[in-house]
Each structure stands twice: as structure tokens, then as C-alpha cells.
Design a protein around this motif. Structure first.
Motif, mmCIF file in Angstrom:
data_model
loop_
_atom_site.group_PDB
_atom_site.id
_atom_site.type_symbol
_atom_site.label_atom_id
_atom_site.label_comp_id
_atom_site.label_asym_id
_atom_site.label_seq_id
_atom_site.Cartn_x
_atom_site.Cartn_y
_atom_site.Cartn_z
ATOM 1 N N GLY A 144 1.012 -1.219 -0.187
ATOM 2 C CA GLY A 144 -0.080 0.014 -0.002
ATOM 3 C C GLY A 144 0.914 1.105 0.228
ATOM 4 O O GLY A 144 2.208 1.211 0.441
ATOM 5 N N LEU A 145 0.658 2.539 -0.369
ATOM 6 C CA LEU A 145 0.878 3.687 -0.712
ATOM 7 C C LEU A 145 1.676 3.986 0.681
ATOM 8 O O LEU A 145 2.288 4.595 0.429
ATOM 9 N N ALA A 149 6.618 5.775 3.456
ATOM 10 C CA ALA A 149 6.670 6.766 4.366
ATOM 11 C C ALA A 149 7.230 5.630 5.669
ATOM 12 O O ALA A 149 8.911 6.744 6.329
ATOM 13 N N ARG A 150 6.947 5.447 6.326
ATOM 14 C CA ARG A 150 7.215 4.110 6.458
ATOM 15 C C ARG A 150 8.486 3.755 7.206
ATOM 16 O O ARG A 150 9.548 3.430 7.706
ATOM 17 N N LEU A 153 10.551 5.115 2.368
ATOM 18 C CA LEU A 153 10.566 4.488 -0.089
ATOM 19 C C LEU A 153 9.530 5.555 -0.625
ATOM 20 O O LEU A 153 8.964 6.497 -0.306
ATOM 21 N N GLU A 154 9.889 5.633 -1.772
ATOM 22 C CA GLU A 154 8.818 6.315 -2.839
ATOM 23 C C GLU A 154 8.536 5.472 -3.032
ATOM 24 O O GLU A 154 8.972 4.458 -4.119
ATOM 25 N N ALA A 155 7.231 5.861 -4.148
ATOM 26 C CA ALA A 155 6.278 5.304 -5.172
ATOM 27 C C ALA A 155 7.190 5.483 -6.511
ATOM 28 O O ALA A 155 7.178 6.512 -7.014
ATOM 29 N N THR A 283 -2.375 7.415 9.687
ATOM 30 C CA THR A 283 -2.058 8.891 9.378
ATOM 31 C C THR A 283 -2.001 9.705 11.176
ATOM 32 O O THR A 283 -1.376 10.473 11.352
ATOM 33 N N GLY A 284 -2.872 8.829 11.792
ATOM 34 C CA GLY A 284 -3.194 9.238 12.599
ATOM 35 C C GLY A 284 -4.717 10.477 12.620
ATOM 36 O O GLY A 284 -4.747 11.292 14.157
ATOM 37 N N LYS A 285 -5.039 11.105 10.946
ATOM 38 C CA LYS A 285 -6.230 12.449 11.653
ATOM 39 C C LYS A 285 -7.221 12.475 11.863
ATOM 40 O O LYS A 285 -8.099 12.799 11.089
ATOM 41 N N ALA A 286 -7.914 10.291 11.605
ATOM 42 C CA ALA A 286 -9.213 10.064 12.125
ATOM 43 C C ALA A 286 -9.174 9.177 13.772
ATOM 44 O O ALA A 286 -7.960 8.213 13.025
#
Length: 378
Positions: A144-145, A149-150, A153-155, A283-286
């Protein structure tokens, strides 16, 4: 399931009860269930089926071999994959790609087209594949995209799955006697699991005969190989065991297939999370609490209308995914020389709507089926 950054972790974090809980990683489904039996964990979230790749053999095997597990909740996530690489790595330098076998099945055509010389290296999870890329053990990972960040890496490519609208079903499993998680207004499912000896296709032939029985026409039967002489069977029956139709189906299955044991009745998934919703969760935004709907006070028309608008949006999203899936199914059927429409299945779908929603459900089913036929024919 694996280190941080898996779809299974997303499925777990989507549940309100995960908020504030300690999450314990496990490399395999068997290890996850072992944590439960040892008392190290209260429940284990396991991927069980993907709409493109089919059943997950490792999970079915773990459920068969574990002592009397039960399902307490189901989650369904739509799945999109990215090819993750170390920063600055071009596709021309990708020689090895790692990921879960189910992920590999879903991106096979894309990999063949974009990195034709790359060698596939199976991993216990997509996040483990990403970790291998981070540590220099592989050039790229299918994941998963959100995992990029974890692992720093990059896509190199996003949306690389061969079929759109794919979804994975997850089961939250616990020890027998664990409390079910109530989901008001939700449909229910009863599942059974078993391992059977099979030196040829006799089990498949037997199941084909069973499917013709009027009690079993709405039962889903999934068989996977477990070595040369063994098959694993996952049976899903609509409804709870206190529903006569479900009890009859379960009884007939267990009578016809001794050794098939029940995983219990549980609330079936009523929502497929979108990538943006999953991103907010990871991401913890929810927060998990945000997923718990608050009932509006009686007479609060504005809040009721807002709730209806949100429900309508969910229905529209679900219908869009159904259109995509129907179009793909009909394309495959016609490619094999079959008819575009399966009237027997349409009849079963209409009956399901009617049983759940009453007389008006038949009209809803007719509208949905007609819309999907029209989409497929354009």
C-alpha cells in the motif's frame, strides 16, 4: 500480520475497539492466533479472501489448525497497490520485487509490462517486502502507498493493480466464548472451516452437487489446495444460526461434510473503506472513535439529513464499485463463451434483497441489476 504498514493493520485500526489498545505484530496467521491462545492477545485480525486472488491459504490453514477459534467481526477494505523503491531508483534498475503472494497475483500484468525482467520474491506480508527494500535485500516491493513513509521509500508506480475495485475481507478472530461486537442494523454471516482429504477433484464435484440443493444456493464455498492430498474449505452462510434458513444450511453442510466446524455467527461488513479514509486512519488524522456514529436527537432534522446524505454517499460509492465488478465479471464470462447475464444468480440476489428489506427490496434489486447490465453493455 508482518511489521507495521499492512492492509491487515489498517483493517484492525478501522475498528473502534482498537483505539487505545496495544497492537501486537505477528509474521503469520498461525502466529497471530497463537498469541490469542497463549493469552498475549485478545483477538487476531486475519485476511481471509480477496475478490481477485481468492481465499488466503495461510489463514484458512491457521483457522483449521487452531483450537476452536470464533469470528467476532468482519472488515472489508478496497485494495490499491503501489510499487515502492528506495528514493531515486528507476524502474530500469528493478531486478527483484517482493510482496505477499496475493499481492503478486493482483499486479502480475503490471509487473510483466513495466519490470519484465524482475524476479518475484514472496514475503509473509507486503510490509515485510517494504522492509526488505529499505534494508537493501530487494529492489522494490508491492504494498500500500501508505507504507512508503514508514520505510523511507517512494512510489515508482501507483494504482498498479491489474483489476480495479478489488477488496480484501478480514476476520477478527478470538477464542470460543468471546463476546461478539454488536453492529446495529448490520447483516450477519455464519462461517465454517474444514480440511478434507482429496486425491482428485471429488470434493469439488461433491460441492457442485451440494450447491444445487435449495438450502445452499446462497452459501459461498471456497476451496484451496493444502498439499497434494488435502483441501481446505471455507463456507459462508448468510444470516445467524438463530435464523431457520441459516441453521438448515449449516446442518446440511455438516451432515454432508463431517469435520466441517463452525466459526460462529458475526456481523458482516457493511462498509468498504476508500483509500482516503484508510490514509486518515493510518496517519492518525482520524481516531477510532470517529468511526462510531452518534445517533441524532429526536426531531433534529438537520442532523438526520446530514446522516442521510452521508449514507447516500456511501451507497453511491458502493454502487460504483459494484458496477466495476459486474463489468469485469461479465467481460470474463463472455470471453469464455458464456452469457453476459446469469439469471440464476440474479434471482438469488433479488431474493436476498427481498428477505432483508421486505417487498421494497425486490424493486431495489431490480434497479441495481438493471443498472449493472446497462453499464456492462456500453
Amino acid at each position: 500480520m508482518g511489521p507495521e504498514g499492512t492492509f491487515t493493520e489498517q483493517a484492525l485500526r478501522s475498528l473502534p475497539e482498537a483505539g487505545g489498545s496495544s497492537l501486537l505484530a505477528a509474521a503469520t496467521a498461525a502466529q497471530a492466533l497463537a498469541h490469542v491462545w497463549r493469552g498475549a492477545a485478545e483477538a487476531a485480525m486475519l485476511p481471509v479472501h480477496n475478490t481477485v486472488a481468492g481465499p488466503v491459504p495461510d489463514t484458512l490453514r491457521a483457522l483449521v489448525e487452531s483450537p476452536a477459534p470464533v469470528v467476532v467481526r468482519e472488515v472489508v477494505l478496497d485494495v490499491e497497490f503501489a510499487l515502492l523503491v528506495r528514493p531515486g531508483t528507476p524502474l530500469s534498475r528493478v531486478r527483484t520485487v517482493s510482496g505477499h503472494p496475493h499481492a503478486g497475483t493482483q499486479v502480475r500484468r503490471w509487473l510483466s509490462s513495466h519490470v519484465p525482467h524482475a524476479r518475484w520474491i514472496a514475503a509473509p506480508s507486503n510490509a515485510e517486502g517494504a522492509r526488505r527494500v529499505k534494508d537493501g535485500e530487494c529492489d522494490a516491493a508491492v504494498a500500500g502507498l501508505f507504507a512508503a513513509a514508514r520505510y523511507g521509500l517512494e512510489a515508482a508506480g501507483t494504482g498498479i493493480q491489474d483489476s480495479s475495485g478489488a477488496a480484501t475481507r478480514f476476520l477478527l478472530c478470538a477464542h470460543r466464548g468471546a463476546a461478539r461486537i454488536p453492529v446495529p442494523g448490520c447483516a450477519h454471516r455464519t462461517s465454517l472451516i474444514g480440511r478434507f482429504p482429496s486425491r482428485s477433484d471429488q470434493l469439488t464435484v461433491h460441492l457442485q452437487k451440494l450447491k444445487k440443493h435449495p438450502f445452499l444456493q446462497e452459501v459461498s464455498l471456497n476451496v484451496v489446495h493444502d498439499g497434494p492430498d488435502s483441501r481446505l474449505l471455507l463456507a459462508d452462510c448468510p444470516g445467524r444460526m438463530d435464523r431457520p434458513e441459516t441453521a438448515r444450511a449449516v446442518g446440511l453442510l455438516q451432515l454432508s461434510l463431517p469435520g466441517l466446524r463452525s466459526l460462529g455467527s458475526y456481523a458482516s461488513a457493511h462498509h468498504v473503506m476508500s483509500p482516503s479514509e484508510r490514509s486518515r486512519i493510518m496517519t492518525g488524522k482520524a481516531t477510532a472513535e470517529a468511526d462510531v456514529s452518534v445517533e441524532p436527537a429526536p426531531g433534529d432534522v438537520t442532523r438526520l439529513r446530514e446522516k442521510i446524505d452521508a449514507l447516500d454517499q456511501s451507497l453511491i460509492g458502493a454502487l460504483q464499485q459494484r458496477l466495476t465488478a459486474s463489468k469485469e465479471i461479465q467481460r470474463l464470462r463472455m470471453g469464455d463463451g458464456g452469457a453476459r447475464i446469469d439469471s440464476g444468480r440474479e434471482h438469488a440476489i433479488r431474493d436476498r434483497y427481498t428477505q432483508t428489506l421486505g417487498d421494497g427490496g425486490g424493486a431495489v434489486a431490480d434497479a441495481v441489476l438493471e443498472m449493472c447490465r446497462g453499464q456492462a453493455s456500453r
